[in-house]
Structures are given as C-alpha cells and as structure tokens.
Write an enzyme that holds these catalytic residues in place. Sequence first.
Site, PDB file in Angstrom:
ATOM      1  N   TRP A   1       0.893  -1.293   0.062  1.00  0.00           N
ATOM      2  CA  TRP A   1      -0.152  -0.078   0.096  1.00  0.00           C
ATOM      3  C   TRP A   1       0.969   1.174   0.072  1.00  0.00           C
ATOM      4  O   TRP A   1       2.131   1.392   0.611  1.00  0.00           O
ATOM      5  CB  TRP A   1      -0.980  -0.082   1.188  1.00  0.00           C
ATOM      6  CG  TRP A   1      -1.439   1.451   1.768  1.00  0.00           C
ATOM      7  CD1 TRP A   1      -0.802   2.245   2.425  1.00  0.00           C
ATOM      8  CD2 TRP A   1      -2.897   1.691   1.250  1.00  0.00           C
ATOM      9  NE1 TRP A   1      -1.872   3.130   2.594  1.00  0.00           N
ATOM     10  CE2 TRP A   1      -2.961   2.874   1.758  1.00  0.00           C
ATOM     11  CE3 TRP A   1      -3.803   1.064   0.296  1.00  0.00           C
ATOM     12  CZ2 TRP A   1      -4.020   3.837   1.618  1.00  0.00           C
ATOM     13  CZ3 TRP A   1      -4.908   2.194   0.118  1.00  0.00           C
ATOM     14  CH2 TRP A   1      -5.335   3.314   0.605  1.00  0.00           C
TER      15      TRP A   1
ATOM     16  N   ASP B   1       0.141   9.172   1.376  1.00  0.00           N
ATOM     17  CA  ASP B   1       0.873  10.457   1.365  1.00  0.00           C
ATOM     18  C   ASP B   1       2.179  10.253   0.874  1.00  0.00           C
ATOM     19  O   ASP B   1       3.285   9.753   1.528  1.00  0.00           O
ATOM     20  CB  ASP B   1       0.826  11.081   2.720  1.00  0.00           C
ATOM     21  CG  ASP B   1      -0.194  10.875   3.362  1.00  0.00           C
ATOM     22  OD1 ASP B   1      -1.728  10.370   2.833  1.00  0.00           O
ATOM     23  OD2 ASP B   1      -0.549  11.588   4.334  1.00  0.00           O
TER      24      ASP B   1
ATOM     25  N   TRP C   1      -4.143  -0.331   3.674  1.00  0.00           N
ATOM     26  CA  TRP C   1      -3.412   0.628   4.757  1.00  0.00           C
ATOM     27  C   TRP C   1      -3.276  -0.042   6.074  1.00  0.00           C
ATOM     28  O   TRP C   1      -4.132  -0.785   6.722  1.00  0.00           O
ATOM     29  CB  TRP C   1      -4.386   1.974   5.073  1.00  0.00           C
ATOM     30  CG  TRP C   1      -3.936   2.823   5.915  1.00  0.00           C
ATOM     31  CD1 TRP C   1      -3.047   3.936   5.476  1.00  0.00           C
ATOM     32  CD2 TRP C   1      -3.896   3.069   7.205  1.00  0.00           C
ATOM     33  NE1 TRP C   1      -2.807   4.610   6.509  1.00  0.00           N
ATOM     34  CE2 TRP C   1      -3.222   4.192   7.780  1.00  0.00           C
ATOM     35  CE3 TRP C   1      -4.426   2.073   8.380  1.00  0.00           C
ATOM     36  CZ2 TRP C   1      -3.236   4.430   9.062  1.00  0.00           C
ATOM     37  CZ3 TRP C   1      -4.398   2.547   9.686  1.00  0.00           C
ATOM     38  CH2 TRP C   1      -3.527   3.700  10.071  1.00  0.00           C
TER      39      TRP C   1
HETATM   40  C1  FRU Z   1      -3.613  11.949   5.354  1.00  0.00           C
HETATM   41  C2  FRU Z   1      -3.199  10.854   6.395  1.00  0.00           C
HETATM   42  C3  FRU Z   1      -2.268  11.755   7.388  1.00  0.00           C
HETATM   43  C4  FRU Z   1      -1.742  10.542   8.157  1.00  0.00           C
HETATM   44  C5  FRU Z   1      -1.293   9.509   7.397  1.00  0.00           C
HETATM   45  C6  FRU Z   1      -1.438   8.137   7.773  1.00  0.00           C
HETATM   46  O1  FRU Z   1      -3.736  10.797   4.127  1.00  0.00           O
HETATM   47  O2  FRU Z   1      -4.301  10.691   7.281  1.00  0.00           O
HETATM   48  O3  FRU Z   1      -2.598  12.548   8.132  1.00  0.00           O
HETATM   49  O4  FRU Z   1      -0.108  11.090   8.595  1.00  0.00           O
HETATM   50  O5  FRU Z   1      -2.320   9.776   6.187  1.00  0.00           O
HETATM   51  O6  FRU Z   1      -1.061   7.133   6.837  1.00  0.00           O
END
Ligand code: FRU
Length: 557
Positions: A125, A128, A152
């Site tokens: 996966w 960001d 995720w």
């Molecule tokens: C945004 C988010 C961020 C966090 C990350 C966790 O997509 O929710 O705020 O750091 O993804 O994967």
Amino acid sequence: MRKSIICCLFSVVCCLLSVQAAELSFKVKCKYLNLPISQQEPRHHLLFQAKGVDDLSVVARLSASPEYWVFKDLTAYKGKTLTITYDGPEEALAQVYQADTIRDAQEMYHEVNRPQFHFTSRRGWLNDPNGCIWHDGLYHLYYQHNPFEREWENMTWGHATSPDLLHWTEQAPVLFPDTLGTMYSGSAVFDKDNTSGFGTKNNPPLVYAYTADRSDREVQCIAYSLDGGMTLHKYEGNPVIDSHDKWQTHDTRDPRLFWWTTDNGQQTTDKGHWVLVLNERNGHSIYTSTNLRDWTYKSHVNGFWECPDLFPLPVDGNPSDIRWVMLGASNTYMIGRFDGKTFTPESGKHRFSTGAIYAAQTFNHTPDGRRIQIGWANIDHQGMPFRGQMLLPTELTLRTTKDGIRLVSKPIKEVASLLKTLYASDKTLSEHEVNEILNKKSPFKGDLEGLGLHLRATLTLSYATSAGLRLNGHNIIDYDLNRNTLNGQFYSPQDPTSLSLTMDVYVDRTSVEVFIDDGLYSFSAPLQLPQGDNLEFWGPDINVSNIRLDAVTSTMP
Ligand code: FRU
C-alpha cells in the site's frame, strides 16, 4: 527496554487470544524475505527480532494459499539470526523464505495494470508523499507505506529517488513502527549549517520530522540522515512535540518543516529559524526552533485538516511581490502573509485541483527554486499486488486572474521529454473529423498498445450546453456551459464569454489527469477499466483546434 516492551505486548496479545505463536528462526544470508499474502486471511501479529536491530511488530495476512507475495528488505539483518513469530496459521509462516530476488520479480513494473508514468510502490500500500526534498542531485520521495499488504496498515516510510522526478528507483524503507507508534506523514530539510548538531560541519544532516501514531496519542518526532537520505536514525530525545495534554486531542500530525528567512519579503530583525507547521485541533499550528530539536508554539490558523504545506511564491513571477500559500490535505488553500511566526490569511479558501488528489506535498530545496508539488491518489489497480500511486509532479505558481491571485499548477516541464508526437495540427476540425483522427492515431492500438496518452486540444462549443471527451464510453471531461461546471465543479474561464476550453489530458493505465486552460484548474480520477481504446469528443456542433496527440513513454525501470 524497547525490545522488552514489544515482546511483552506480543505475549499479552497471544495470551489473550490463547494462541500458540508459530516461530521461524534462521541466519540471514539473502537480500529479501518473501511473504505469501491473501486478502481473504484475517490479520495476525508478526514479530521480527534480531540482535542489534530494533524489534519490529506489525500485522499481516500470511496465507498458505497466497493471492500475491510481498517482501521485506533484509539488509539490516544480514549475517544475523532473525526470529519471526506469528500468531496466525503455522503453515502460512512456513512458506516465508529468504532469497536474493523478490518473488515474481520478472513481471515487476510491467504488470497489466501497473501505471507506466506514475510512481507506484513495487508491492503493498502507498499513501501520502513524505519528506519530499532535493539533495545532492537526487529528488527523494518518501511515502506512507504498508509493505505487508495492499491495504492501509503498519505505517512505514517507503523511499524512492529520482534525478528528474519521473524515473524513480525504489530504495529500502527508512522508518519503521516503534514503541511510540506507527510512522505517519512528515517532511525533510537540509540542515546545511548543522544547527541540529546531528551531523558535522563537513557532513551536515538531512533532518526529518514525522508523526508517531499510537492509539492513546500522536506525537511529533525527529530523525536524521548522514548518508544523503538513504538511512535514517531516530533522535533519542523523541518525541519533540507532544501537544496531547495541552489540547486534549488525539489528532495532531503531519509536521511540515522549512527554514524561514527574511529574504522571503518580510521586514524583521530575525535572521531566520526553522518552522514546523502541524495539523492539530481545527487547523494548522506554527512552531519555531533554532536547532530542530526544541520547538515553541507560536500561532494557529483554523480551517484545515491533515497534511499542512506553507510556502512563499512570487505573484506573476515578480520577486518583490511575495505571498504565502497555506494548504491542507484536500489541496484547498488560503493566500496570505507570513512573518515567520504567524500566518495571516488574506483570501481563500480556494481550490485549484480536485478529484483523486490528496495529501500533496511540495519539494524542499529544489535546485532551481521551483515549487514542485506531488500528490497521492488512492487508485485501485485492479488485481495488482500494490495500491495507490503518486500523481504527476506539477509546478505551482501564483497568477493574477479575474477572480484575484490564484495558484496555477502545470505538469513539470520534464514531462515533455516523455511525449512522442503521433499527430499535431493547428487546423480546426469538426467532431467527426477529430474523432476519426483520434481513432486512427490512438496510442492504445497496434505497436503502441499499452502506452500512455497525452492529448492537448482546444474544444469550442457552439451552443451553451455541454460537450466533452470520453474514453471507452466514460466521460473524462464533461463541460456544461449553462451551469458553468466541469465534471460537476464550478469553472468559469478567464473570459467569461468564451465558448472554448483548452485541455491537457494524461491517460495512464488506471488513472487520468486533466489540466484545464494551462493549469488554472486540474483534476484527477481513477480510470474505468478495462483500459480505453476509444477516445472521442462529444457535443452538439463542437469543433476542436490546436490538436496534439502524443504517446507517453514508460518511465518504468
Ligand atoms: C493523510 C493521513 C495523514 C497521516 C497519514 C497516515 O492521508 O491521514 O494525516 O499522517 O495519512 O497514513
């Protein structure tokens, strides 16, 4: 200490579930560990332990009848005895093996639904972009990554490097979950004067800020690299910001670092300091520091959620007219002033790109000062052992428009080097004529099959109704002049009486990106599968001019 807490937690979990954990122990001789995964299996705890390496505790869906395989880089374990403990089926753990090659690597990067000019992770996966920075000739793209499955979990920082932001080489992940939590988003700076003391005068460090997420709180941590970003060391004094008790909130994350100086158009006696923008409570907070370790809270702006970005840009390229842009994860933004401590909004919120884009970040320290943004799109590449992709890197500028000063975003100029022209004409063609050409020259056919496509064209309507472009029957562009909507979002051209729209369309295997009127508005979307081979304009009595159709060359290794 850290090790014993993880072991202890693991045995408590095993005990509560009254399962006997299966164990595998071997001397590490190879580069990779291959792990069999099935989305049909429930997640179970998986623990990696070796002398001299921090314990790693994750969850995985190991399976004796795998749908696909993932891998773990074993470089840090080389020559050591690695013990793997799993509280799921023993026969699934028994299939895990070390090798110098990644299982099924012969197809790597050329799988049927692998994007060909967008960054994707080899397996697992991706979300960001993190720690985006240029350093010593290379762009570094770290990213939110679950190496153990295509959904995720287990947030880890993946890593890739590129000389041009288009051709990426994947590197080993750099930040793994620890007792403070899993590794959430963050950013990177080059501490050239070694203000942090993590490096030396001759070898100044790259310094990273990230969030550690645990069920009871989120805290901000620092890491540094002394080998140009290839390996990261966590600062022993972590966390450097823990605002949980102050604000009584769980969600405080995604620290965005940069060096602030007075050359950014502000008059002050402050010679410069580090700034960390943090999403907490109802918006973004500003913290400052002189050494990247000790942080002081300064101010807060309401109205944002997750993934802050804050940077200066000249208006219409004029270096004496600087504004600051503050963004949140959805890429909506405010324009204002920033004195190093407080951001004062003057206009907003505005939006310039919609659709699949999320959590975009701009690169720090670019060699030519360009403000380059890269965003994540949660695209499901059906049937693939990976999920998510980065969108095309874009250059951001501030332009005076009829609505005021606005952000404009265009694919970076390097993208032009990927385009191979199949057709170009400045003639004005009818719908029938243009569709015949698109059909004949399509890069989706014959020898060119499987390549990406770029189309630049100006579409002119002759009735104030709707018209657009579709691929295999699915609308890529639906422009409604009556409602002034572009794919459902309000869009008003610079000349409000204009009947024309200029588009730059990029089609990869599983996604489409469109830039309207040279980047005044852009959007991205997953592409309906199967991949299209029939691209056509539609609309009553439309015409199309300034057409250029290109194949996009693959950037895969
Ligand atoms: C945004 C988010 C961020 C966090 C990350 C966790 O997509 O929710 O705020 O750091 O993804 O994967």
